[in-house]
Motif scaffolding. Structure first.
Motif, PDB file in Angstrom:
ATOM      1  N   SER A   1     -63.455  -2.375 -19.192  1.00  0.00           N
ATOM      2  CA  SER A   1     -62.582  -3.554 -19.304  1.00  0.00           C
ATOM      3  C   SER A   1     -61.272  -3.289 -20.024  1.00  0.00           C
ATOM      4  CB  SER A   1     -63.325  -4.692 -20.026  1.00  0.00           C
ATOM      5  OG  SER A   1     -63.634  -4.332 -21.357  1.00  0.00           O
ATOM      6  N   LEU A   2     -61.078  -2.085 -20.599  1.00  0.00           N
ATOM      7  CA  LEU A   2     -59.879  -1.829 -21.395  1.00  0.00           C
ATOM      8  C   LEU A   2     -58.579  -2.038 -20.618  1.00  0.00           C
ATOM      9  CD1 LEU A   2     -58.372  -0.846 -23.934  1.00  0.00           C
ATOM     10  CD2 LEU A   2     -58.600   1.482 -23.019  1.00  0.00           C
ATOM     11  N   PRO A   3     -58.407  -1.471 -19.422  1.00  0.00           N
ATOM     12  CA  PRO A   3     -57.106  -1.643 -18.748  1.00  0.00           C
ATOM     13  C   PRO A   3     -56.747  -3.108 -18.531  1.00  0.00           C
ATOM     14  CG  PRO A   3     -58.433   0.046 -17.654  1.00  0.00           C
ATOM     15  CD  PRO A   3     -59.328  -0.640 -18.632  1.00  0.00           C
ATOM     16  N   TYR A   4     -57.725  -3.917 -18.168  1.00  0.00           N
ATOM     17  CA  TYR A   4     -57.467  -5.330 -17.898  1.00  0.00           C
ATOM     18  C   TYR A   4     -57.125  -6.078 -19.174  1.00  0.00           C
ATOM     19  CZ  TYR A   4     -59.772  -3.905 -13.590  1.00  0.00           C
ATOM     20  OH  TYR A   4     -60.114  -3.249 -12.434  1.00  0.00           O
ATOM     21  N   ARG A   5     -57.866  -5.803 -20.246  1.00  0.00           N
ATOM     22  CA  ARG A   5     -57.596  -6.492 -21.503  1.00  0.00           C
ATOM     23  C   ARG A   5     -56.257  -6.064 -22.097  1.00  0.00           C
ATOM     24  NH1 ARG A   5     -62.196  -8.967 -23.047  1.00  0.00           N
ATOM     25  NH2 ARG A   5     -64.080  -8.233 -21.986  1.00  0.00           N
ATOM     26  N   LEU A   6     -55.939  -4.783 -21.996  1.00  0.00           N
ATOM     27  CA  LEU A   6     -54.687  -4.294 -22.569  1.00  0.00           C
ATOM     28  C   LEU A   6     -53.487  -4.921 -21.870  1.00  0.00           C
ATOM     29  CD1 LEU A   6     -53.264  -2.386 -24.537  1.00  0.00           C
ATOM     30  CD2 LEU A   6     -53.431  -0.592 -22.787  1.00  0.00           C
ATOM     31  N   VAL A   7     -53.492  -4.907 -20.555  1.00  0.00           N
ATOM     32  CA  VAL A   7     -52.377  -5.501 -19.805  1.00  0.00           C
ATOM     33  C   VAL A   7     -52.277  -6.992 -20.091  1.00  0.00           C
ATOM     34  CG1 VAL A   7     -51.531  -6.049 -17.486  1.00  0.00           C
ATOM     35  CG2 VAL A   7     -52.410  -3.759 -17.983  1.00  0.00           C
ATOM     36  N   HIS A   8     -53.429  -7.665 -20.096  1.00  0.00           N
ATOM     37  CA  HIS A   8     -53.448  -9.113 -20.319  1.00  0.00           C
ATOM     38  C   HIS A   8     -52.905  -9.452 -21.707  1.00  0.00           C
ATOM     39  CE1 HIS A   8     -54.570 -13.070 -19.093  1.00  0.00           C
ATOM     40  NE2 HIS A   8     -55.481 -13.239 -20.036  1.00  0.00           N
ATOM     41  N   MET A   9     -53.271  -8.685 -22.724  1.00  0.00           N
ATOM     42  CA  MET A   9     -52.843  -8.976 -24.088  1.00  0.00           C
ATOM     43  C   MET A   9     -51.367  -8.648 -24.300  1.00  0.00           C
ATOM     44  SD  MET A   9     -53.783 -10.233 -26.924  1.00  0.00           S
ATOM     45  CE  MET A   9     -52.733 -10.513 -28.326  1.00  0.00           C
ATOM     46  N   VAL A  10     -50.904  -7.525 -23.769  1.00  0.00           N
ATOM     47  CA  VAL A  10     -49.499  -7.163 -23.948  1.00  0.00           C
ATOM     48  C   VAL A  10     -48.589  -8.172 -23.243  1.00  0.00           C
ATOM     49  CG1 VAL A  10     -47.746  -5.429 -23.427  1.00  0.00           C
ATOM     50  CG2 VAL A  10     -49.952  -4.722 -24.334  1.00  0.00           C
ATOM     51  N   LEU A  11     -48.960  -8.572 -22.036  1.00  0.00           N
ATOM     52  CA  LEU A  11     -48.182  -9.603 -21.343  1.00  0.00           C
ATOM     53  C   LEU A  11     -48.208 -10.914 -22.127  1.00  0.00           C
ATOM     54  CD1 LEU A  11     -49.129  -9.007 -17.589  1.00  0.00           C
ATOM     55  CD2 LEU A  11     -47.013  -8.364 -18.764  1.00  0.00           C
ATOM     56  N   ALA A  12     -49.359 -11.238 -22.714  1.00  0.00           N
ATOM     57  CA  ALA A  12     -49.446 -12.450 -23.534  1.00  0.00           C
ATOM     58  C   ALA A  12     -48.511 -12.365 -24.737  1.00  0.00           C
ATOM     59  CB  ALA A  12     -50.888 -12.671 -23.991  1.00  0.00           C
ATOM     60  N   ALA A  13     -48.414 -11.179 -25.338  1.00  0.00           N
ATOM     61  CA  ALA A  13     -47.516 -11.002 -26.479  1.00  0.00           C
ATOM     62  C   ALA A  13     -46.063 -11.178 -26.064  1.00  0.00           C
ATOM     63  CB  ALA A  13     -47.729  -9.622 -27.094  1.00  0.00           C
ATOM     64  N   TYR A  14     -45.688 -10.625 -24.907  1.00  0.00           N
ATOM     65  CA  TYR A  14     -44.316 -10.783 -24.433  1.00  0.00           C
ATOM     66  C   TYR A  14     -44.007 -12.240 -24.102  1.00  0.00           C
ATOM     67  CZ  TYR A  14     -43.748  -5.709 -24.169  1.00  0.00           C
ATOM     68  OH  TYR A  14     -43.643  -4.377 -24.480  1.00  0.00           O
ATOM     69  N   LEU A  15     -44.961 -12.935 -23.505  1.00  0.00           N
ATOM     70  CA  LEU A  15     -44.759 -14.355 -23.218  1.00  0.00           C
ATOM     71  C   LEU A  15     -44.637 -15.168 -24.504  1.00  0.00           C
ATOM     72  CD1 LEU A  15     -47.096 -15.184 -20.184  1.00  0.00           C
ATOM     73  CD2 LEU A  15     -44.631 -15.552 -20.319  1.00  0.00           C
ATOM     74  N   THR A  16     -45.492 -14.864 -25.461  1.00  0.00           N
ATOM     75  CA  THR A  16     -45.442 -15.574 -26.739  1.00  0.00           C
ATOM     76  C   THR A  16     -44.082 -15.433 -27.390  1.00  0.00           C
ATOM     77  OG1 THR A  16     -47.818 -15.282 -27.104  1.00  0.00           O
ATOM     78  CG2 THR A  16     -46.461 -15.726 -29.040  1.00  0.00           C
ATOM     79  N   THR A  17     -43.562 -14.207 -27.419  1.00  0.00           N
ATOM     80  CA  THR A  17     -42.254 -13.969 -28.018  1.00  0.00           C
ATOM     81  C   THR A  17     -41.151 -14.649 -27.222  1.00  0.00           C
ATOM     82  OG1 THR A  17     -43.006 -11.849 -28.897  1.00  0.00           O
ATOM     83  CG2 THR A  17     -40.630 -12.187 -28.736  1.00  0.00           C
ATOM     84  N   ALA A  18     -41.212 -14.549 -25.899  1.00  0.00           N
ATOM     85  CA  ALA A  18     -40.185 -15.171 -25.066  1.00  0.00           C
ATOM     86  C   ALA A  18     -40.150 -16.686 -25.261  1.00  0.00           C
ATOM     87  CB  ALA A  18     -40.431 -14.827 -23.601  1.00  0.00           C
ATOM     88  N   LEU A  19     -41.312 -17.295 -25.402  1.00  0.00           N
ATOM     89  CA  LEU A  19     -41.361 -18.746 -25.607  1.00  0.00           C
ATOM     90  C   LEU A  19     -40.762 -19.135 -26.952  1.00  0.00           C
ATOM     91  CD1 LEU A  19     -44.896 -19.362 -24.123  1.00  0.00           C
ATOM     92  CD2 LEU A  19     -42.783 -20.367 -23.254  1.00  0.00           C
ATOM     93  N   VAL A  20     -41.030 -18.339 -27.988  1.00  0.00           N
ATOM     94  CA  VAL A  20     -40.451 -18.634 -29.302  1.00  0.00           C
ATOM     95  C   VAL A  20     -38.938 -18.447 -29.267  1.00  0.00           C
ATOM     96  CG1 VAL A  20     -40.361 -17.923 -31.720  1.00  0.00           C
ATOM     97  CG2 VAL A  20     -42.560 -18.078 -30.554  1.00  0.00           C
ATOM     98  N   VAL A  21     -38.495 -17.323 -28.705  1.00  0.00           N
ATOM     99  CA  VAL A  21     -37.056 -17.074 -28.614  1.00  0.00           C
ATOM    100  C   VAL A  21     -36.379 -18.154 -27.780  1.00  0.00           C
ATOM    101  CG1 VAL A  21     -35.305 -15.471 -27.762  1.00  0.00           C
ATOM    102  CG2 VAL A  21     -37.311 -14.591 -28.969  1.00  0.00           C
ATOM    103  N   GLY A  22     -37.006 -18.523 -26.671  1.00  0.00           N
ATOM    104  CA  GLY A  22     -36.447 -19.577 -25.834  1.00  0.00           C
ATOM    105  C   GLY A  22     -36.383 -20.913 -26.545  1.00  0.00           C
ATOM    106  N   ALA A  23     -37.410 -21.222 -27.324  1.00  0.00           N
ATOM    107  CA  ALA A  23     -37.424 -22.489 -28.063  1.00  0.00           C
ATOM    108  C   ALA A  23     -36.324 -22.521 -29.116  1.00  0.00           C
ATOM    109  CB  ALA A  23     -38.787 -22.708 -28.709  1.00  0.00           C
ATOM    110  N   VAL A  24     -36.116 -21.395 -29.804  1.00  0.00           N
ATOM    111  CA  VAL A  24     -35.054 -21.336 -30.811  1.00  0.00           C
ATOM    112  C   VAL A  24     -33.689 -21.489 -30.145  1.00  0.00           C
ATOM    113  CG1 VAL A  24     -33.953 -19.886 -32.556  1.00  0.00           C
ATOM    114  CG2 VAL A  24     -36.446 -19.968 -32.393  1.00  0.00           C
TER     115      VAL A  24
END
Length: 476
Positions: A181-204
């Protein structure tokens, strides 16, 4: 009263509480470190001052978030010894080295170059400073890799044997690290981190654009950060949906009971399973009450065939069922927020095409409201993953009830209460300060050396020390 509580449940609650505080900071730091690398690279490439201003603006916020993530992470590791000593003893030969690799290859890389990144632009020069920024960003990704290796092995254990003492011992490190399950979890988590940051930056950015409409000063930095954030969301949100689908199929193969709980499938469906949109799962009665469903759509999503049979929890012994209501609803929160993120990206695309990216108030309000959505989605996804693994710590091999330390419930309850008080005070103060920094627009006067300026001005060789108010500081 405390003596009547379940020590295992309290230990799980404490781990969940501290994890909920910890995970939001790495999720933000991973994406923000990469964003800082992009900003500095754009400044070096184009010479535009706005990119340097944004770099310095977000660097302050990154330094605070990174520090809070480190502090909360240290606390997490201690719990393995205090509350989960049996797990540490049995899984330590596998989990211990992986955690050590994370410290040696990732944390040392981040911590070693963080000082240069924070304070070295006027001292080491442009090239070495940018290298330090890249290495910090790489360190955050390496950290995600090793931590997810540990968690993925607990979810889909592979490459191990069991010795005479009942410990899991490594047999094939490649199989342990690159478990199913590592490849799926790694991709899913890294994309989630990028989305999280983009949403914060966009909100600011949206916040400062809204202030402009109310008579505030015009900020080129707000426009640039908002445009970059909306562009990233447009690209990453659909990728995350596809990555999540692939992750779900992998989970169906290796952890079918978790998917059954996510879907709310108490009964098997031999001729196509419905997709339950909403309902109230009743685990005791093994049914979902007031269900709103679409016939056969779950089979289409999970098997790509409307009539494909899907097993339900009636094929799993009850003692191996996860807490269905928690998994059912946390999964829906994550999915719902994912589609709202996609909607934001598409809305911003329409606004960009029509020339209203910086003028459409509804878009800015939407982006502002979605600012915390990435953190909520990460918490919901982590809840789905971890609660869905129950009743095991090492899936199918070590039960949670057999993993905890021999502690009395009052002792665990006392430490949980202490954690709650300290975390709420300390982290509330940190988050308040971060939000306060975000409330100020990137200052147009925060200039730095242009890549085209003379060598001494750009700081490419040692010169007189800069004054405390000049250059890069973690906070004003």
């Amino acid at each position: 009263m405390l003596a009547s509580l379940d020590a295992v449940l309290l230990a799980r609650a404490q781990f969940a509480f501290t994890m909920a505080f910890h995970i939001i900071f790495p999720a933000f730091s991973i994406g923000l470190a990469s964003y800082l690398a992009v900003l500095e690279g754009l400044w070096l490439w184009t010479g535009r001052e706005v990119f340097l201003n944004l770099f310095k603006y977000w660097l302050k916020i990154f330094s605070i978030g990174f520090a809070m993530g480190v502090v909360s992470g240290v606390v997490m590791s201690y719990q393995f010894g205090t509350n989960w000593a049996v797990f540490s003893d049995k899984a330590g030969p596998v989990v211990g080295p992986l955690m050590a690799y994370e410290v040696l290859s990732a944390f040392f890389l981040e911590a070693g170059f963080l000082g240069v990144m924070l304070f070295g632009m006027e001292r080491v020069g442009r090239g070495p400073h940018y290298l330090a920024t890249l290495l910090v960003a790489a360190g955050t990704l390496f950290s995600a890799f090793w931590i997810l290796t540990v968690n993925s092995w607990m979810q889909t254990p592979a490459g191990y044997g069991v010795n005479a003492q009942g410990q899991f011992v490594p047999v094939d490190w490649w199989a342990i690290v690159f478990n199913p399950s590592l490849p799926y979890r790694l991709v899913h988590m890294v994309l989630a981190a990028y989305l999280t940051t983009a949403l914060v930056v966009g909100a600011v950015g949206a916040w400062h654009l809204l202030r402009e409409r109310g008579g505030g000063p015009r900020s080129e930095g707000a426009r640039v950060m908002f445009s970059m954030a909306m562009g990233l969301i447009l690209v990453v949100a659909p990728l995350q949906i596809f990555a999540g689908d692939a992750h779900g199929l992998n989970t169906l193969e290796h952890q079918p009971a978790k998917v059954m709980a996510m879907e709310g499938h108490f009964q098997s469906h031999p001729h196509g399973a419905p997709l339950l949109l909403f309902g109230l799962p009743d685990q005791d009665a093994a049914t979902v009450r007031y269900a709103i469903e679409i016939p056969k759509l779950s089979s289409l999503i999970l098997k790509h065939d409307l009539n494909a049979p899907l097993n339900g929890l009636d094929t799993v012994p009850r003692e191996n069922w996860p807490p269905v209501p928690v998994v059912f609803w946390s999964f829906r929160i994550m999915i719902g927020l994912g589609f709202l993120m996609l909607g934001l990206g598409l809305f911003a695309l329409i606004a960009r095409i029509k020339g209203g990216l910086y003028a459409w108030r509804p878009l800015h309000l939407y982006a502002l409201a979605m600012g915390p959505a990435g953190f909520v989605a990460v918490l919901a996804g982590w809840t789905t993953t971890e609660v869905g693994r129950q009743p095991f710590t090492v899936y199918g091999a070590l039960r949670t009830a057999e993993s905890h330390s021999p502690l009395a419930a009052p002792a665990v309850a006392t430490s949980l209460a202490a954690f709650a008080v300290i975390y709420l005070c300390v982290f509330a103060a940190g988050v308040f300060y971060i939000v306060r920094l975000m409330s100020h627009a990137p200052h147009p006067g925060e200039t730095g050396p242009s890549p085209a300026e003379p060598i001494r001005t750009a700081g490419l060789h040692p010169g007189p020390a800069m004054s405390p108010g000049h250059g890069l500081q973690p906070a004003d």
